[in-house]
Design a protein around this motif. Structure first.
Motif, PDB file in Angstrom:
ATOM      1  N   ILE A   1      77.115  63.405  17.924  1.00  0.00           N
ATOM      2  CA  ILE A   1      78.492  63.046  17.517  1.00  0.00           C
ATOM      3  C   ILE A   1      79.549  63.633  18.303  1.00  0.00           C
ATOM      4  CG2 ILE A   1      78.586  65.267  16.517  1.00  0.00           C
ATOM      5  CD1 ILE A   1      79.684  62.175  14.512  1.00  0.00           C
ATOM      6  N   PHE A   2      79.252  64.377  19.303  1.00  0.00           N
ATOM      7  CA  PHE A   2      80.190  64.966  20.403  1.00  0.00           C
ATOM      8  C   PHE A   2      80.295  63.852  21.346  1.00  0.00           C
ATOM      9  CE2 PHE A   2      81.696  67.622  24.125  1.00  0.00           C
ATOM     10  CZ  PHE A   2      82.450  68.208  23.338  1.00  0.00           C
ATOM     11  N   ALA A   3      79.699  63.042  21.509  1.00  0.00           N
ATOM     12  CA  ALA A   3      79.832  61.863  22.463  1.00  0.00           C
ATOM     13  C   ALA A   3      80.855  60.826  21.760  1.00  0.00           C
ATOM     14  CB  ALA A   3      78.379  61.157  22.817  1.00  0.00           C
ATOM     15  N   VAL A   4      80.347  60.803  20.657  1.00  0.00           N
ATOM     16  CA  VAL A   4      81.620  59.792  19.806  1.00  0.00           C
ATOM     17  C   VAL A   4      82.920  60.504  19.941  1.00  0.00           C
ATOM     18  CG1 VAL A   4      82.033  58.528  17.622  1.00  0.00           C
ATOM     19  CG2 VAL A   4      79.427  58.752  18.649  1.00  0.00           C
ATOM     20  N   ALA A   5      82.966  61.716  19.430  1.00  0.00           N
ATOM     21  CA  ALA A   5      84.403  62.360  19.674  1.00  0.00           C
ATOM     22  C   ALA A   5      84.853  62.205  20.774  1.00  0.00           C
ATOM     23  CB  ALA A   5      84.073  63.682  19.210  1.00  0.00           C
ATOM     24  N   GLY A   6      84.089  62.409  21.953  1.00  0.00           N
ATOM     25  CA  GLY A   6      84.660  62.446  23.375  1.00  0.00           C
ATOM     26  C   GLY A   6      85.210  60.896  23.695  1.00  0.00           C
ATOM     27  N   GLU A   7      84.511  59.827  23.201  1.00  0.00           N
ATOM     28  CA  GLU A   7      85.029  58.672  23.487  1.00  0.00           C
ATOM     29  C   GLU A   7      86.271  58.104  22.564  1.00  0.00           C
ATOM     30  OE1 GLU A   7      82.321  54.737  24.412  1.00  0.00           O
ATOM     31  OE2 GLU A   7      82.484  55.037  22.199  1.00  0.00           O
ATOM     32  N   GLU A   8      86.181  58.466  21.591  1.00  0.00           N
ATOM     33  CA  GLU A   8      87.158  57.930  20.693  1.00  0.00           C
ATOM     34  C   GLU A   8      88.530  58.993  20.531  1.00  0.00           C
ATOM     35  OE1 GLU A   8      85.629  56.807  16.875  1.00  0.00           O
ATOM     36  OE2 GLU A   8      84.526  55.089  17.811  1.00  0.00           O
ATOM     37  N   LEU A   9      88.300  60.511  20.650  1.00  0.00           N
ATOM     38  CA  LEU A   9      89.278  61.528  20.496  1.00  0.00           C
ATOM     39  C   LEU A   9      89.867  61.789  21.846  1.00  0.00           C
ATOM     40  CD1 LEU A   9      88.334  63.267  17.399  1.00  0.00           C
ATOM     41  CD2 LEU A   9      89.760  61.052  17.470  1.00  0.00           C
TER      42      LEU A   9
ATOM     43  N   ASN B   1      87.763  51.906  16.529  1.00  0.00           N
ATOM     44  CA  ASN B   1      88.212  50.922  17.483  1.00  0.00           C
ATOM     45  C   ASN B   1      87.342  49.991  17.828  1.00  0.00           C
ATOM     46  OD1 ASN B   1      86.494  51.096  20.093  1.00  0.00           O
ATOM     47  ND2 ASN B   1      87.005  53.445  19.709  1.00  0.00           N
ATOM     48  N   SER B   2      87.837  48.662  18.107  1.00  0.00           N
ATOM     49  CA  SER B   2      86.988  47.649  18.474  1.00  0.00           C
ATOM     50  C   SER B   2      86.804  47.179  20.066  1.00  0.00           C
ATOM     51  CB  SER B   2      87.541  46.305  17.610  1.00  0.00           C
ATOM     52  OG  SER B   2      88.991  45.934  17.861  1.00  0.00           O
ATOM     53  N   VAL B   3      87.036  48.074  20.663  1.00  0.00           N
ATOM     54  CA  VAL B   3      86.859  47.980  22.003  1.00  0.00           C
ATOM     55  C   VAL B   3      85.620  47.457  22.474  1.00  0.00           C
ATOM     56  CG1 VAL B   3      87.268  48.880  24.343  1.00  0.00           C
ATOM     57  CG2 VAL B   3      88.780  49.669  22.397  1.00  0.00           C
ATOM     58  N   ALA B   4      85.632  46.444  23.299  1.00  0.00           N
ATOM     59  CA  ALA B   4      84.361  45.863  23.732  1.00  0.00           C
ATOM     60  C   ALA B   4      83.374  46.749  24.512  1.00  0.00           C
ATOM     61  CB  ALA B   4      84.508  44.581  24.583  1.00  0.00           C
ATOM     62  N   THR B   5      84.286  47.448  25.581  1.00  0.00           N
ATOM     63  CA  THR B   5      83.434  48.513  26.423  1.00  0.00           C
ATOM     64  C   THR B   5      83.080  49.858  25.638  1.00  0.00           C
ATOM     65  OG1 THR B   5      85.746  49.318  26.958  1.00  0.00           O
ATOM     66  CG2 THR B   5      84.895  47.468  28.230  1.00  0.00           C
ATOM     67  N   SER B   6      83.206  50.008  24.440  1.00  0.00           N
ATOM     68  CA  SER B   6      83.122  51.275  23.893  1.00  0.00           C
ATOM     69  C   SER B   6      81.321  51.307  23.873  1.00  0.00           C
ATOM     70  CB  SER B   6      83.147  51.143  22.291  1.00  0.00           C
ATOM     71  OG  SER B   6      82.783  52.305  21.771  1.00  0.00           O
ATOM     72  N   MET B   7      80.798  52.516  24.198  1.00  0.00           N
ATOM     73  CA  MET B   7      79.453  52.698  24.327  1.00  0.00           C
ATOM     74  C   MET B   7      78.898  52.758  22.837  1.00  0.00           C
ATOM     75  SD  MET B   7      78.650  52.956  27.415  1.00  0.00           S
ATOM     76  CE  MET B   7      77.053  53.738  27.519  1.00  0.00           C
ATOM     77  N   LYS B   8      79.602  53.288  22.125  1.00  0.00           N
ATOM     78  CA  LYS B   8      79.279  53.444  20.628  1.00  0.00           C
ATOM     79  C   LYS B   8      79.082  52.117  19.970  1.00  0.00           C
ATOM     80  CE  LYS B   8      81.870  53.219  17.191  1.00  0.00           C
ATOM     81  NZ  LYS B   8      82.934  53.165  16.502  1.00  0.00           N
ATOM     82  N   ASN B   9      80.217  51.021  20.237  1.00  0.00           N
ATOM     83  CA  ASN B   9      80.226  49.960  19.464  1.00  0.00           C
ATOM     84  C   ASN B   9      79.168  49.117  19.998  1.00  0.00           C
ATOM     85  OD1 ASN B   9      82.511  50.472  18.288  1.00  0.00           O
ATOM     86  ND2 ASN B   9      83.960  49.789  19.619  1.00  0.00           N
ATOM     87  N   ALA B  10      78.844  49.266  21.445  1.00  0.00           N
ATOM     88  CA  ALA B  10      77.622  48.441  21.855  1.00  0.00           C
ATOM     89  C   ALA B  10      76.207  48.933  21.608  1.00  0.00           C
ATOM     90  CB  ALA B  10      77.682  48.385  23.319  1.00  0.00           C
TER      91      ALA B  10
ATOM     92  N   ILE C   1      77.011  60.911  28.131  1.00  0.00           N
ATOM     93  CA  ILE C   1      77.787  61.471  29.249  1.00  0.00           C
ATOM     94  C   ILE C   1      79.021  60.354  29.716  1.00  0.00           C
ATOM     95  CG2 ILE C   1      78.086  62.035  31.743  1.00  0.00           C
ATOM     96  CD1 ILE C   1      75.099  63.254  31.322  1.00  0.00           C
ATOM     97  N   MET C   2      78.613  59.102  29.781  1.00  0.00           N
ATOM     98  CA  MET C   2      79.449  58.060  30.008  1.00  0.00           C
ATOM     99  C   MET C   2      80.434  57.707  28.999  1.00  0.00           C
ATOM    100  SD  MET C   2      77.439  55.044  31.961  1.00  0.00           S
ATOM    101  CE  MET C   2      75.921  54.926  30.999  1.00  0.00           C
ATOM    102  N   ALA C   3      79.973  57.920  27.621  1.00  0.00           N
ATOM    103  CA  ALA C   3      80.914  57.930  26.605  1.00  0.00           C
ATOM    104  C   ALA C   3      82.251  58.792  26.672  1.00  0.00           C
ATOM    105  CB  ALA C   3      80.073  57.844  25.239  1.00  0.00           C
ATOM    106  N   ILE C   4      81.622  60.049  26.784  1.00  0.00           N
ATOM    107  CA  ILE C   4      82.552  61.198  26.905  1.00  0.00           C
ATOM    108  C   ILE C   4      83.439  60.944  27.904  1.00  0.00           C
ATOM    109  CG2 ILE C   4      82.754  63.796  27.247  1.00  0.00           C
ATOM    110  CD1 ILE C   4      80.108  64.150  26.070  1.00  0.00           C
ATOM    111  N   GLY C   5      83.178  60.604  29.020  1.00  0.00           N
ATOM    112  CA  GLY C   5      83.873  60.488  30.385  1.00  0.00           C
ATOM    113  C   GLY C   5      84.889  59.169  30.037  1.00  0.00           C
ATOM    114  N   SER C   6      84.494  58.230  29.383  1.00  0.00           N
ATOM    115  CA  SER C   6      85.235  56.913  29.272  1.00  0.00           C
ATOM    116  C   SER C   6      86.499  57.368  28.099  1.00  0.00           C
ATOM    117  CB  SER C   6      84.212  55.914  28.693  1.00  0.00           C
ATOM    118  OG  SER C   6      83.981  56.221  27.392  1.00  0.00           O
TER     119      SER C   6
END
Length: 367
Positions: free
Chosen positions: A265-273, A245-254, A230-235
């Motif tokens: 996969i929808f969470a990753v799409a929400g965060e990055e797209l 991306n290489s954003v430090a605050t990325s939920m996926k990168n962390a 949920i946080m990833a999609i909102g962010s």
């Protein structure tokens, strides 16, 4: 087996929607888990070829093989139970570079089998013999899938079957009777699951409780996966943080999103797209479902309508469940997002299903 078709009846727009959606999925998968992106590209290539071939084969011929298809899927479902456990379940058959998930094939097999079954019994669809026979036949694969265990796929396959039964012309009186029986039975079943789960014998209890009480310290560890999603999609806000991306605050990168290439996969799409990207995915899924329904309306017979509506139910309901899980609107359950999540069995099966829908469109009634 093959017929002469008119190219003007070929629904190229459906292929365009599928290709665009799969391509978006491949890009997001490449960002979520680069090691599996190549497999997804291969899966798309295989799927495209099989879809085009299937679209040119008369679906009536394929339906004649329904018992063979049904028996083959049952054999695979039995075989998978003898495989080694992976993450507490036996759902995959290892073929070396690829893995086969029979439960995904079962969804398509159910659509094909009951398209022919209900077509043959169209005039007596509401007879006890027809209905009981249908439930007995579907109960075997559902029981095998549940034994893996794979509750989410069991439920999804059951929803597809109920959709087919309804589209085939089941009486509203019977529908209301079934609902009247199902509600108390469902309550009893949920109560039983919760009772088992409280003794630590069932993992589903934790998922339900963590969904209901995500801030409760007792369930917070289990709830973390959905809360992070949920946080990833909102962010991602409107446009997202960008693919790869290489954003430090990325939920996926962390690495806060578990199974980012499949169930979430929808969470990753929400965060990055961002909102625009997720809305595009939802729109394409919606257009695919609508296109299947429009083709069903012009199908030459009941079997054609059932094939189209069965595939529409598969894509529509499965998408709805996956997105609800990713956004916290439903308890966590592992089910892929059609055409987007990583997984060759799911992707290729969907492409073959779409090939059948295209063939139904090629044989549409003339108005």
């Amino acid at each position: 087996m093959f017929k002469q078709y008119h190219i003007r009846n070929y629904h190229f727009q459906l292929i365009v929607f599928i290709v665009i959606l799969t391509s978006i999925g491949i890009m997001v998968i490449g960002s979520a888990e680069p090691s599996v992106q190549r497999k997804q590209v291969i899966g798309m290539a295989i799927g495209m070829v099989l879809m085009l071939i299937t679209s040119l084969i008369d679906y009536s011929f394929i339906l004649k093989l329904r018992w063979l298809i049904y028996a083959a899927v049952l054999a695979l479902l039995v075989l998978v139970l003898s495989m080694d456990e992976h993450k507490g379940a036996r759902r995959w058959i290892d073929l070396g570079y690829f893995t086969l998930q029979p439960s995904e094939l079962a969804k398509l097999a159910i659509v094909l089998f009951f398209a022919a079954y209900f077509m043959k019994r169209e005039e007596r669809i509401n007879s006890v013999r027809t209905i009981v026979g249908a439930f007995v036949i579907v109960a075997v694969p559902l029981g095998l899938i549940l034994k893996e265990p794979d509750t989410s796929t069991t439920i999804m396959t059951g929803i597809i079957f109920i959709t087919l039964l309804f589209i085939a012309g089941l009486s509203y009186k019977i529908v209301l009777t079934v609902i009247g029986i199902s509600v108390p039975v469902g309550v009893i079943a949920v109560s039983y699951i919760l009772k088992l789960a409280q003794t630590g014998e069932d993992y589903r209890f934790g998922r339900i409780m963590s969904w209901l009480y995500p801030t409760d310290p007792k369930w917070s560890d289990i709830a973390a996966q959905q809360q992070n999603s949920i946080m990833a999609i909102g962010s991602g806000q409107l446009w997202g943080k960008g693919l790869n991306n290489s954003v430090a605050t990325s939920m996926k990168n962390a690495n806060y999103i578990i199974e980012p290439q499949t169930d979430f996969i929808f969470a990753v799409a929400g965060e990055e797209l961002g909102f625009v990207g997720t809305l595009s995915i939802i729109t394409l899924l919606f257009l695919i479902v609508i296109e299947c329904i429009l083709i069903a309306r012009r199908a030459k017979d009941l079997a054609g309508r059932l094939i189209c509506c069965g595939i529409a139910a598969l894509v529509g309901f499965q998408s709805f469940i996956n997105i609800c899980v990713a956004t916290g609107l439903a308890p966590n359950t592992g089910i892929p997002l059609p055409f987007v999540s990583s997984g060759l069995s799911s992707l290729v099966t969907l492409y073959v299903g779409m090939g059948l829908v295209l063939n139904v469109g090629l044989q549409a009634e003339k108005y």
